[in-house]
Design an enzyme around this catalytic site. Structure first.
Site, short mmCIF file in Angstrom:
data_model
loop_
_atom_site.label_atom_id
_atom_site.label_comp_id
_atom_site.label_asym_id
_atom_site.label_seq_id
_atom_site.Cartn_x
_atom_site.Cartn_y
_atom_site.Cartn_z
N TYR A 185 87.50 -89.05 -51.61
CA TYR A 185 86.64 -89.50 -52.72
C TYR A 185 87.41 -90.43 -53.66
CZ TYR A 185 83.33 -89.00 -56.62
OH TYR A 185 82.43 -89.23 -57.64
N LYS B 37 86.69 -94.40 -54.48
CA LYS B 37 86.37 -94.90 -55.83
C LYS B 37 87.41 -95.90 -56.31
CE LYS B 37 82.52 -92.57 -56.43
NZ LYS B 37 81.23 -93.26 -56.58
P1 NAI Z 1 74.03 -86.63 -56.86
O1 NAI Z 1 74.58 -86.01 -55.61
O2 NAI Z 1 73.26 -85.82 -57.81
O3 NAI Z 1 73.15 -87.90 -56.47
C1 NAI Z 1 73.57 -88.86 -55.52
C2 NAI Z 1 72.35 -89.50 -54.91
O4 NAI Z 1 72.80 -90.45 -53.92
C3 NAI Z 1 71.45 -88.49 -54.18
O5 NAI Z 1 70.11 -88.67 -54.57
C4 NAI Z 1 71.66 -88.81 -52.72
O6 NAI Z 1 70.52 -88.57 -51.90
C5 NAI Z 1 71.99 -90.31 -52.78
N1 NAI Z 1 72.72 -90.73 -51.59
C6 NAI Z 1 73.76 -90.13 -51.00
N2 NAI Z 1 74.12 -90.78 -49.89
C7 NAI Z 1 73.28 -91.84 -49.78
C8 NAI Z 1 73.15 -92.87 -48.84
N3 NAI Z 1 73.94 -92.96 -47.76
N4 NAI Z 1 72.17 -93.80 -49.02
C9 NAI Z 1 71.35 -93.72 -50.09
N5 NAI Z 1 71.42 -92.75 -51.01
C10 NAI Z 1 72.39 -91.82 -50.87
O7 NAI Z 1 75.30 -87.32 -57.55
P2 NAI Z 1 75.55 -87.77 -59.07
O8 NAI Z 1 76.41 -86.76 -59.70
O9 NAI Z 1 74.30 -88.20 -59.73
O10 NAI Z 1 76.50 -89.03 -58.80
C11 NAI Z 1 76.02 -90.37 -58.78
C12 NAI Z 1 77.22 -91.31 -58.67
O11 NAI Z 1 78.12 -91.06 -59.76
C13 NAI Z 1 78.03 -91.11 -57.39
O12 NAI Z 1 78.51 -92.36 -56.93
C14 NAI Z 1 79.19 -90.26 -57.86
O13 NAI Z 1 80.31 -90.41 -57.05
C15 NAI Z 1 79.43 -90.82 -59.26
N6 NAI Z 1 80.13 -89.91 -60.14
C16 NAI Z 1 79.62 -88.67 -60.48
C17 NAI Z 1 80.33 -87.85 -61.31
C18 NAI Z 1 79.84 -86.51 -61.72
O14 NAI Z 1 80.60 -85.80 -62.40
N7 NAI Z 1 78.64 -86.10 -61.39
C19 NAI Z 1 81.63 -88.26 -61.87
C20 NAI Z 1 82.06 -89.56 -61.47
C21 NAI Z 1 81.32 -90.34 -60.64
#
Ligand code: NAI
Length: 245
Positions: A153, A157
């Site tokens: 991961y 990033k």
């Molecule tokens: P989440 O898991 O709640 O949502 C991620 C979304 O991306 C889901 O709806 C999923 O279906 C979609 N997704 C996954 N693989 C996919 C693909 N191949 N094609 C299309 N859609 C796809 O995650 P969250 O927490 O909302 O994270 C969103 C972004 O923020 C991610 O890039 C994550 O790495 C980043 N992030 C999140 C943090 C956190 O603490 N939640 C911290 C730092 C970064």
């Protein structure tokens, strides 16, 4: 530049992506919501439409070139242009290096890094003709500082930050800006999986003494997508409560 901007948001059906879609729509953008599952993607589009926004659901996987090309075809067919791309789709497959499986490495690099590359390449084709665009990549604090148990991961990033800066340099002459937002620990499904003990330890490392909210990230994205941010490119905006400075 039209007043009503067209924004493609990947991973829009929940968490941070959903908040970004709602926040951009609240500023008047038309949203092309992309996610893998039809029901949840259509649900977020219904939620956007209930606020009076215009929105289109596109089911697709950001790691599949044909799906990515379809997203941009559907967006341009429906709305004529794409002004904003938010590369938000992301996954984790955590594990210590010694035990990390090849498929866990590949899956995370594919979604988090290759997916952003494919979407940026497709967006560039549309945005370069327009001579306008905003690309915002959702990175992570752990891409800046590293984290035990998240080699895949963190590498994805950190790679996304390199992609952001390279794309910013390449696209600048077409008036396309490319920036990253690096969230700290944000309360979403991704962090719900953490134990109470880990959550307490994490919070102790955050000077602002709380996990961030999805809206904290959405606000930063709205700024970088706005006209006010027109002279900012290649930047990594940390939204992490001071966890990493
Ligand atoms: P989440 O898991 O709640 O949502 C991620 C979304 O991306 C889901 O709806 C999923 O279906 C979609 N997704 C996954 N693989 C996919 C693909 N191949 N094609 C299309 N859609 C796809 O995650 P969250 O927490 O909302 O994270 C969103 C972004 O923020 C991610 O890039 C994550 O790495 C980043 N992030 C999140 C943090 C956190 O603490 N939640 C911290 C730092 C970064």
């Amino acid at each position: 530049m039209p007043k009503e901007k067209i924004a493609v948001v990947t991973g829009a059906s929940r968490g941070i992506g959903r908040s970004i879609a709602l926040a951009l729509a609240a500023k008047g953008a038309i949203i092309v919501a992309v996610d893998m599952d039809r029901a949840s993607t259509e649900a977020v589009v219904a939620e956007l439409q209930a606020t009076g926004a215009r929105a289109l659901a596109v089911v697709g996987n950001v790691t599949v070139t044909a799906d990515v090309e379809n997203m941009f075809e559907m967006a341009t067919e429906a709305f004529g242009r794409v002004d904003i791309l938010v590369n938000n789709a992301g996954i984790t497959r955590d594990g210590l290096l010694m035990r990390m499986k090849d498929e866990d490495w590949d899956a995370v690099l594919n979604v988090n890094l290759k997916g952003a590359f494919l979407c940026a390449r497709a967006a560039f084709k549309v945005m370069s003709k327009q001579r306008y665009g905003r690309i915002i990549n959702i990175a992570s604090v752990v891409g800046q500082m590293g984290n035990a148990g998240q080699a895949n991961y963190c590498a994805s990033k950190a790679g996304l930050i390199g992609l952001t800066k390279s794309n910013a340099r390449e696209m600048a002459k077409r008036s396309i800006t490319v920036n990253a937002v690096a969230p700290g620990f944000i309360a979403t499904a991704m962090t719900d999986a953490l134990s109470d003990k880990v959550r307490t330890e994490l919070t102790a490392q955050i000077p602002l003494e709380r996990l961030g909210s999805a809206d904290d990230i959405a606000n930063a994205v709205v700024f970088l997508a706005s006209e006010s941010a027109g002279y900012i490119t290649g930047h990594v905006l940390s939204v992490n409560g001071g966890m990493y400075m």
